[in-house]
Design a protein around this motif. Structure first.
Motif, mmCIF file in Angstrom:
data_model
loop_
_atom_site.group_PDB
_atom_site.id
_atom_site.type_symbol
_atom_site.label_atom_id
_atom_site.label_comp_id
_atom_site.label_asym_id
_atom_site.label_seq_id
_atom_site.Cartn_x
_atom_site.Cartn_y
_atom_site.Cartn_z
ATOM 1 N N GLU A 37 -12.007 -6.229 -7.645
ATOM 2 C CA GLU A 37 -11.433 -6.619 -6.348
ATOM 3 C C GLU A 37 -10.004 -7.130 -6.533
ATOM 4 O O GLU A 37 -9.083 -6.746 -5.803
ATOM 5 N N ILE B 276 -7.452 4.343 3.506
ATOM 6 C CA ILE B 276 -7.193 3.615 2.271
ATOM 7 C C ILE B 276 -8.365 2.666 1.976
ATOM 8 O O ILE B 276 -8.717 2.430 0.821
ATOM 9 N N GLU B 277 -8.999 2.154 3.035
ATOM 10 C CA GLU B 277 -10.158 1.265 2.844
ATOM 11 C C GLU B 277 -11.323 2.023 2.199
ATOM 12 O O GLU B 277 -11.981 1.504 1.302
ATOM 13 N N PHE C 186 -7.032 -4.588 -7.423
ATOM 14 C CA PHE C 186 -6.388 -3.821 -6.344
ATOM 15 C C PHE C 186 -5.067 -4.447 -5.908
ATOM 16 O O PHE C 186 -4.202 -3.758 -5.379
ATOM 17 N N ASN C 187 -4.898 -5.748 -6.142
ATOM 18 C CA ASN C 187 -3.627 -6.406 -5.816
ATOM 19 C C ASN C 187 -2.522 -6.051 -6.804
ATOM 20 O O ASN C 187 -1.355 -6.392 -6.578
ATOM 21 N N LEU D 106 0.854 -1.181 0.000
ATOM 22 C CA LEU D 106 0.000 0.000 0.000
ATOM 23 C C LEU D 106 0.893 1.234 0.000
ATOM 24 O O LEU D 106 2.044 1.177 0.429
ATOM 25 N N LYS E 232 -10.547 2.609 -1.411
ATOM 26 C CA LYS E 232 -10.766 1.388 -2.193
ATOM 27 C C LYS E 232 -12.264 1.172 -2.431
ATOM 28 O O LYS E 232 -12.675 0.819 -3.541
ATOM 29 N N LEU F 94 -13.445 3.765 -5.073
ATOM 30 C CA LEU F 94 -12.953 3.479 -6.426
ATOM 31 C C LEU F 94 -13.632 2.223 -6.976
ATOM 32 O O LEU F 94 -14.012 2.174 -8.151
ATOM 33 N N SER F 95 -13.819 1.212 -6.116
ATOM 34 C CA SER F 95 -14.524 -0.008 -6.532
ATOM 35 C C SER F 95 -15.930 0.319 -6.996
ATOM 36 O O SER F 95 -16.378 -0.137 -8.054
ATOM 37 N N TRP G 229 1.889 1.038 -6.801
ATOM 38 C CA TRP G 229 1.786 2.256 -5.989
ATOM 39 C C TRP G 229 3.008 3.139 -6.112
ATOM 40 O O TRP G 229 2.912 4.355 -5.948
#
Ligand code: MN3
Length: 207
Positions: free
Chosen positions: A185, A114-115, A188-189, A98, A118, A121-122, A193
């Motif tokens: 989902e 950050i959650e 995001f992995n 992250l 996410k 953005l999701s 960054w």
């Protein structure tokens, strides 16, 4: 002279994003979809020498310099090139940590955590109706999350795209079929960054 625009190679192998994004998808996406936009853009400006000195960014931000008969085609195809190059550059095979730099502070300040970032953005990516992209942009020095249809690009003198996810079906269908939320989902992995953070640092002003 920027013309002809050249295909940018991926900075990772086609299978480098597995299991989150298959080799097959990445091959088609880069070698067919993206390359087609580069070829079409070059074809469109072949007979317009004045446009051949313009950068990709200028083609997208200075429509007043583009003859009206090709303005839409330029928006779609220069957009297709820009958006795909950013999308591919924002992914990495590395196990992406992250963000911990100034971008992380700005994300926390703008979205709370950050959650939350996410989640927003999701939601933007999943709810974009039909084809398009969801974006993290810097607009007037403020982080924002938006989505856009087709190959529209949120770029302007005071707006810089920092990160995007392609939600056209070609970006995920071979692996995820209709399950866009699963693709989002897993994507995001893959976020690079360090690249996104460097992009932010290159345009953000001290708050
Ligand atoms: Mn695409």
């Amino acid at each position: 002279m920027n013309y002809p625009f050249e295909v940018k190679k991926l900075s990772y192998d086609y299978n480098a994003l597995e299991p989150y994004l298959s080799k097959e998808i990445l091959e088609f996406h880069h070698d067919k979809h993206y390359v087609t936009y580069v070829n079409k853009l070059n074809e469109i400006i072949k007979n317009y020498p004045n446009l051949q000195n313009m950068t990709l960014e200028q083609l997208l931000t200075e429509p007043e310099h583009i003859p009206s008969e090709i303005r839409t085609a330029i928006k779609n195809n220069a957009g297709g090139v820009y958006n795909h190059e950013l999308y591919f550059a924002c992914m990495s095979s590395a196990d992406c940590e992250l963000p911990t730099d100034r971008l992380a502070l700005a994300i926390n300040a703008s979205f709370g955590s950050i959650e939350n970032f996410k989640a927003e953005l999701s939601s933007s990516a999943i709810n974009q109706f039909g084809s398009g992209y969801a974006w993290l942009i810097l607009s007037n020095n403020q982080l924002e999350i938006i989505s856009t249809p087709n190959q529209d690009t949120p770029i302007a003198p005071t707006v810089t795209p920092l990160l995007c996810i392609d939600v056209w079906e070609h970006a995920y269908y071979l692996q995820y079929q209709n399950r866009r939320p699963d693709y989002v989902e897993n994507w995001f992995n893959l976020i690079n960054w360090s690249y996104v953070g460097a992009r932010y640092m290159s345009v953000a002003k001290e708050q």
